[in-house]
Write a protein that holds these residues in place. Structure first.
Motif, PDB file in Angstrom:
ATOM      1  N   UNK A   1       0.845  -1.186   0.000  1.00  0.00           N
ATOM      2  CA  UNK A   1       0.000   0.000   0.000  1.00  0.00           C
ATOM      3  C   UNK A   1       0.885   1.241   0.000  1.00  0.00           C
ATOM      4  N   UNK A   2       0.273   2.377  -0.321  1.00  0.00           N
ATOM      5  CA  UNK A   2       1.022   3.635  -0.296  1.00  0.00           C
ATOM      6  C   UNK A   2       1.455   3.988   1.129  1.00  0.00           C
ATOM      7  N   UNK A   3       0.617   3.644   2.113  1.00  0.00           N
ATOM      8  CA  UNK A   3       1.002   3.903   3.497  1.00  0.00           C
ATOM      9  C   UNK A   3       2.260   3.127   3.873  1.00  0.00           C
ATOM     10  N   UNK A   4       2.334   1.873   3.446  1.00  0.00           N
ATOM     11  CA  UNK A   4       3.501   1.053   3.766  1.00  0.00           C
ATOM     12  C   UNK A   4       4.758   1.625   3.127  1.00  0.00           C
ATOM     13  N   UNK A   5       4.647   2.055   1.885  1.00  0.00           N
ATOM     14  CA  UNK A   5       5.799   2.646   1.198  1.00  0.00           C
ATOM     15  C   UNK A   5       6.203   3.947   1.885  1.00  0.00           C
ATOM     16  N   UNK A   6       5.216   4.755   2.232  1.00  0.00           N
ATOM     17  CA  UNK A   6       5.500   6.029   2.897  1.00  0.00           C
ATOM     18  C   UNK A   6       6.237   5.815   4.220  1.00  0.00           C
ATOM     19  N   UNK A   7       5.769   4.860   5.019  1.00  0.00           N
ATOM     20  CA  UNK A   7       6.386   4.609   6.315  1.00  0.00           C
ATOM     21  C   UNK A   7       7.792   4.033   6.180  1.00  0.00           C
ATOM     22  N   UNK A   8       8.084   3.409   5.051  1.00  0.00           N
ATOM     23  CA  UNK A   8       9.414   2.830   4.869  1.00  0.00           C
ATOM     24  C   UNK A   8      10.492   3.897   4.690  1.00  0.00           C
ATOM     25  N   UNK A   9      10.058   5.133   4.407  1.00  0.00           N
ATOM     26  CA  UNK A   9      11.038   6.170   4.073  1.00  0.00           C
ATOM     27  C   UNK A   9      10.849   7.465   4.854  1.00  0.00           C
ATOM     28  N   UNK A  10       9.887   7.511   5.772  1.00  0.00           N
ATOM     29  CA  UNK A  10       9.561   8.775   6.427  1.00  0.00           C
ATOM     30  C   UNK A  10      10.517   9.098   7.577  1.00  0.00           C
TER      31      UNK A  10
END
Length: 333
Positions: free
Chosen positions: A285-294
């Motif tokens: 999901x986009x949330x998972x990708x976002x959290x991987x780099x935030x």
């Protein structure tokens, strides 16, 4: 602190909780653990602990588990950010914590050590993150992060208003041995070490050894200041360097790295497809990708100064984790 009284570890079947229980028993402490009857006990096998069955959502069982204890290490974490229905995330992470704190106050607990997350920290584009930066990305935070933030806010309210003798640990991505689940981060590490992960995100992350998390929890019991939080994060490392550590001496090829933008676009496409297919609970999901780099680099100076915390190098963490997974796989054959 009365070390003759038992210490209660909630969430003791999980990665953090089991390592806290392991370290407590290694130091000769009496340990009581709260488990659901359905919880796996693999991570606790062989440890001299007293098992009490209950649930953080069952207030009566929480009080029963805490009777006679001096310290509570609250390590219940529901990390299932991928759930379409996020209500269990809130109940377990927020309501469960509130129940535990109410029970701790009723039972006269002397110290309450709360396993929080780096996800409750504010972002700092200009340098390392510290405990003093207020949360500043609510508009982008997914439901899982919002639940963890609400839990930590409730925790500090209880410390400030109700006198809870609590200390919070803001823990980074955990790696290391004795991960029987395994957890998503450690599971991916083992996949990379075996050469089974063909593609990975080109991002960096704050890391910490699970054994050092346990060390920090026990130090916080004695040295932590009530109502304070401590960043429990060690080295900030990029994917290429991390993967090199994972495959060192194993003769494997590292995964091909894809950019954050590419991964985000792929995740958007997966989300649209899942919605059309009426699928639920998908990990990509986009949330998972976002959290991987935030999350950026984190300053652990406060934990070093006040808790005497001395984390080990990430190279040692990765080596020990990979060796443990390899040995467990050999034993299973």
């Amino acid at each position: 602190m009365n070390e003759d009284s038992p210490a209660l570890v909630t969430g003791a079947s999980g990665f953090v909780g089991s390592h806290i229980a392991r370290l407590l028993t290694a130091r000769g402490r009496k340990v009581r653990v709260l488990l659901r009857k359905t919880s796996s006990q693999a991570a606790l096998r062989g440890l001299p602990v007293e098992i009490v069955y209950g649930d953080v959502l069952d207030r009566a069982s929480m009080r029963a588990a805490m009777q006679g204890c001096a310290t509570v290490f609250h390590s219940v974490v529901d990390p299932r950010f991928w759930l379409t229905d996020q209500s269990p995330i809130y109940r377990n992470n927020v309501d469960g914590l509130v129940n535990a704190m109410d029970a701790a106050l009723a039972c006269g607990i002397e110290r309450f050590v709360f396993t929080s997350t780096m996800g409750t920290l504010g972002l700092n584009p200009d340098g390392p993150v510290t405990e003093d930066i207020p949360f500043n990305w609510l508009d982008r935070a997914p439901p899982y992060i919002r639940a963890r933030l609400e839990a930590e806010n409730r925790f500090f309210e209880y410390c400030r208003v109700k006198g809870l003798p609590g200390v919070a640990l803001c823990v980074a991505n955990t790696y290391g041995p004795q991960d029987y689940q395994p957890t998503p981060h450690n599971g991916q590490l083992w996949q990379i070490a075996q050469g089974k992960a063909k593609i990975a995100l080109d991002v960096a992350q704050p890391t910490v050894d699970i054994r050092d998390v346990a060390q920090a929890a026990l130090a916080a019991e004695i040295c932590g200041r009530t109502g304070e939080r401590y960043i429990i994060a060690n080295e900030f490392i990029g994917a290429r360097a991390f993967h090199a550590l994972a495959i060192a001496g194993r003769g494997q090829v590292p995964p091909v790295l894809i950019s954050y933008r590419t991964a985000y676009a792929i995740a958007w496409g997966v989300e649209q497809a899942m919605k059309l297919l009426q699928r639920k609970d998908y990990v990509v999901s986009r949330d998972a990708v976002y959290l991987s780099n935030v999350f950026g680099e984190m300053d652990n100076g406060k934990a070093r100064r006040e808790l005497g915390w001395q984390p080990r190098p990430v190279s040692e963490t990765v080596r020990d984790a990979v060796n443990w997974f390899a040995a467990r796989e050999r034993e299973a054959r």
